[in-house]
Design an enzyme around this catalytic site. Sequence first.
Site, PDB file in Angstrom:
ATOM      1  N   ARG A  92       6.212   3.543  -3.283  1.00  0.00           N
ATOM      2  CA  ARG A  92       5.609   4.430  -4.283  1.00  0.00           C
ATOM      3  C   ARG A  92       6.608   5.160  -5.167  1.00  0.00           C
ATOM      4  NH1 ARG A  92       3.851   9.374  -0.199  1.00  0.00           N
ATOM      5  NH2 ARG A  92       4.440   8.016   1.488  1.00  0.00           N
ATOM      6  N   THR A 119       8.675   4.071  -7.679  1.00  0.00           N
ATOM      7  CA  THR A 119       8.608   3.711  -9.095  1.00  0.00           C
ATOM      8  C   THR A 119       7.242   4.052  -9.682  1.00  0.00           C
ATOM      9  OG1 THR A 119      10.180   1.956  -8.609  1.00  0.00           O
ATOM     10  CG2 THR A 119       9.056   1.826 -10.706  1.00  0.00           C
ATOM     11  N   GLU A 167       7.445  -3.347  -0.162  1.00  0.00           N
ATOM     12  CA  GLU A 167       6.675  -3.782   0.998  1.00  0.00           C
ATOM     13  C   GLU A 167       5.932  -5.098   0.763  1.00  0.00           C
ATOM     14  OE1 GLU A 167       5.416   0.286   1.178  1.00  0.00           O
ATOM     15  OE2 GLU A 167       5.509   0.222   3.357  1.00  0.00           O
TER      16      GLU A 167
END
Lengths: 162, 322, 800
Positions: free
Chosen positions: C558, C560, C757
């Site tokens: 999270r 960027t 991820e």
Amino acid sequence: MMELSLTVNGRPFAVHVDPATTLVEVLRDELGLTGTKIGCDRGACSACTVWLDGEVVASCMTFALDARGKQITTIEGLAKDEQLHPVQQAFVDHDALQCGFCTPGMVMSCAHLVERNPACTLDDVRGAVSGHLCRCGAYPNIFKATLAAAAAMRQRKSGGGT
Amino acid sequence: MSTLQWIDAKSVDEAVALLSADAHGTIAKAGGMDLLDLIKEGIVAPTRIVNLQHIDALRGVQFAQATGLRLGALTTLAEIAGNSSIRERYPALAEAAAHAATPQIRNAATIGGNLLQRPRCWYFRNELFHAARQEVGREQAQYGAIFDNSKTTMVHASTPATALLAYGASVHVAGKSGKARAIALSDFLLPPDFNRPRDTALANDEVLTHVSLPAIGANTRAAYHKQTERDSYDWPICDVAVVLTLANGKVEAAKIVAGAVAPVPRRLTASEKALVGREIDESVAAEAARAAVRGATPTEKNSYKVPILETVIRRTILAAMA
Amino acid sequence: MSTTDQRDSRTVLTGIVGDSLQPIARNIPTDEPPELPPNAELRVIGKPVNRVDAIPKVTGKARYTYDVQLPGMLYGRIVSSTVPHARIKSIDTSAAEAYPGVKAVHILDRILSIAQLRDASAEANERYPLVRYNGQPIAAVAATSMRAAKAAAKLVRIEYERLPHVTNLEAAMRDDAPVVFPGPVEQAATAGGGGAPPGLPQKGNLRGPARGGLGGGGRGDVQQGFAQADHVLSREYRTQVQTHTPMETHGLVADWRDDELTLYASTQFTLSVRDEAAQLFQLPKEKVRVISEFTGGGFGAKFGIGNYGALAIHLSRKARAPVRVVLDRREEHASVGNRPSSLQRVKLGAKSDGTVTALQVESFGTGGVAAGAGVGFCHTAMYPFPNVSTEHYDVFIDAGPSAAFRAPGQVQGIFALEQVLDEMAHELGMDPLALREKIDTNDVDDARARKVERRIGAERAGWSRRRPPAADSGPVKRGIGVAQSQWAYIVHGTMTCEVRIRGDGSVIALTSAQDIGTGTRTVMAQTVAEELGLRAEDVDTRIGDSRYPAGPASGGSRVTSSITPAARNATYLAARDLAARVAPSLGAKPDEILFQDGRVFARGRPDRGMTFVEACKKASFDEIVQRADRREDYDGYRAKLGDLHISRHGIGGVQFAEVAVDTETGVVKVERIVAVHDCGRPINPKLIESQIYGGVIQGVSYALYEERHLDPGTGLQLNANIDQYKIVGSREVPKIEVHVIEQLGRQSSTDARGVAEPANVATAAAVANAFFNATGKRIRTLPMNPANVLAALRADGGRS
């Protein structure tokens, strides 16, 4: 404790150490050269790689006393007059690093390779860093960067380039 | 506070004298790889280190066609792997040295230290299990012995030893009052044992000076393979060295040794017998390999090593002939 | 700062660039900057800009926590348990305290990171926290050198009353197994995710069942679904415990002063370190400052202060000196996190045409003494199966606590789900991609992305060359497989960026967020530079300090997605401010002023412009300072779990693997991976490629090599090192081909989403499916090492 004289990046240093002290401990804790990292402290990740008389060694598995009388080169001594070594520049250009913690050791091994063998192949690069661990997985770019640096060194040596 | 003392021995005699004077607290050091590891793990705690690195008599690689190869104890694995005489005449040894550890370690690790290193068994390498002075956790021995494993599943850690045995190497040691002796490597290596200070026939007050390999005949073929899970840097599932002497296309003599499958590297005499007098092809090699694994006594966790060993023997015999 | 709730309807182009972009109407807060065009029309965003902090990393100048050396700093060494389960009868620290150089000794009175008893009174009378795993921290020593600290730590005498222990998942599930916790436990999530649903039943070592998760629980009636199926497959999959093994181990330097506590932390979230330290030591948050210049990897395990950090702070307070506690490799493996194992029983029903009628998953997993060993949300969230049931049980054993690990749960879940779908495709005689085409139909961005990714990937991977299973006759068999990825698109709820333009033309951007190697500084610099017409290297980015405006956690992919919109919004305001000051001298209106290629000019009159620096000097101001928040996604979120804001849309990805299986040695080599991914608008293709390389390589490592081995007798991790805990090395790295699509979701001012991820989720399943294509046998147990491979090859048919 023993008195110990070392030549690091061309400069002489004198320190007092317990004989069991490793080279990396002296570099980091006594001389403040923290660019050399410890990843495993057992010679299995090669993050601690320095040059001893021009050969790569694991400084975590080197008794400091065994470095007496030898030329020690660390990551701090690789760039000359703020001019990055071609391998360092290639690592920047090819994003051959992520967290950067294994990078000083990787750079030392790859720089050693291209200086020895500017005609190195992909297999040679894989071999040169076969004892290194990069947990972020920057390997593909480490390979590209090292081969690019080797090409740049070949060009420079042949007097080519622009 | 640490009272560790460090002495740079100037000669073999001085080193022997220092070791004799204090056989328990004093440890001789060559490359220092295994010693540092054992100190860091809390498995040994020497009070005195005798540094052998400054003894010139322990250095040097000498090769003569007639007499064979002499490796000073301080010869590094990198030197062995890169030596052109060794690569040409003793390729299995060069290969074994080239595949041991990492480039960094090979630059510092010596052949003497490599033969004297303690097992990499993960129980042995933890001080917690040394309090009990015995090997535990036999059922976890997925990398351990599949032969001769009733007393221990630990295996000797040296992979160059596998090749050296196949070449019939001897170890030379120097003791008190200039007494030197030569010991066949097959007698020198002992099954790893928590209760002994070393896993070799070296006495407390002796220094390993050099390793010798007999001359190699013109019709010799050899190969070595270390089977690992990973190619980068890994301990062996098994390693195999094959040295064949040929006459008229047939095997006149064979020496086949496998490492990491028994407490000490194992001479595979059944495989050797299966080859002698025969011309090697796929099926002969397969037969020899099969003969080697008969009688294996794996544990539940390491039975997978048996078919792998069989494969590696067969492939290495064929590689020697290639 | 922008706070208006006013919105206007804007017509924006949304979709996948190069595939299809459609104009749609979207309600967007009025003060959000105008929509960015596709990357092809931008100058800095979307370009392969060099990492702005690469030079300190290649020269050794980058200062990690492990490198921090302060005047008078002491070295801390932890004393850990040597038994797996015990009551501590006594601790004698007197010899350690007397050791030369020792300045402080501290005994922990509570253990962080592990599951906590719902009813704390059960152990309220214990003198010391119970030992529940071998390697549990108990105390620590601070001394003037590491050598002295280590020697003194060995002198701490601990007397244990041993309790029965269990270190194996299946053994722990038995009714008569030794019980790890005397009663039900709870585990709160960290800022990086993880945690377990509260209030679940617990019997013995089994906690659960947990139903659902992010996917919103089960749906429909699986029994009815199976009754409608033409084919039903029941399969069991097993995954191992994986440890994070960041190259820089966990560590903290604590400097306790009367007026302030300064913490240098190797962390994925500076603010989690601040908050946990403030809470534990009862300090106001503003008295705790956290600094993290560089973090040497984390992968999910570096949140909060941890036991090692608590010890460092205690020692610093006692010794009145800075104390550095950095774990050694053994402690790192054993005590600060791992990916839980899983045992997944999966039942899948489908009609002959590939229509899936039901999916049922019963799973067990152990995170040691931590809860939260679930297998992700893919079962309900990825495909619109009409009937889904998931039941998960955490199983406690006497082993170190798990922690969030790069796509926690989802990696395990997708390994099973994407393999059982491959098995069903084979059963139905269907191309696995055709099956995905049929079932991957949710009306969300990740499904739309995967549709395009399947097409691109199939072409690049040469899917049409795929042969029937076990086509090679020799001992080495080659094959190709595919698996799909899904991860949540997550935004950090509290995100502010500050941008300063100085009178000399220099530009500074600040956030408290850290960098764990993903390129926080670089993506922020690019965003700011784009807006001001500068180069990324012209922007001085300052991160990793809790005193800067609140930034996100480096977890949940999270960074960027959170930072870039805030950075753009703040820069937009600053640029408008500067434009107003410069406009008069250019004889233009402020809204005519453009910033491009280092120059400032009025629209249509580039010749009359000046350089950015000249413009700043001419405007004659000291400093323009603007702060802006990351606005909530324009369409809102599906869920908000604290600062974890989760979109209805996910992030996709499709990976193709080519493997070679040596059927005689059991050695598997992954030869090639084609990884096709989406991350909204790609901000920096070079860094994204690096992230995907990393995800794939960790996925290969998980698939083939990694496994924690515990000694059953002592609970000790036997391979707590780098050589016997096996990880991909240079020669195991496959040829990896990355392709990233540009998807404009139009949910924020940059459209950026994460990729760290997603890149790690599908790899193991793709490798397993390729293994089947190569050998005609299924491997349902990880890792695919020789022992497991030879067992799978020996197994009867593809069904066992």
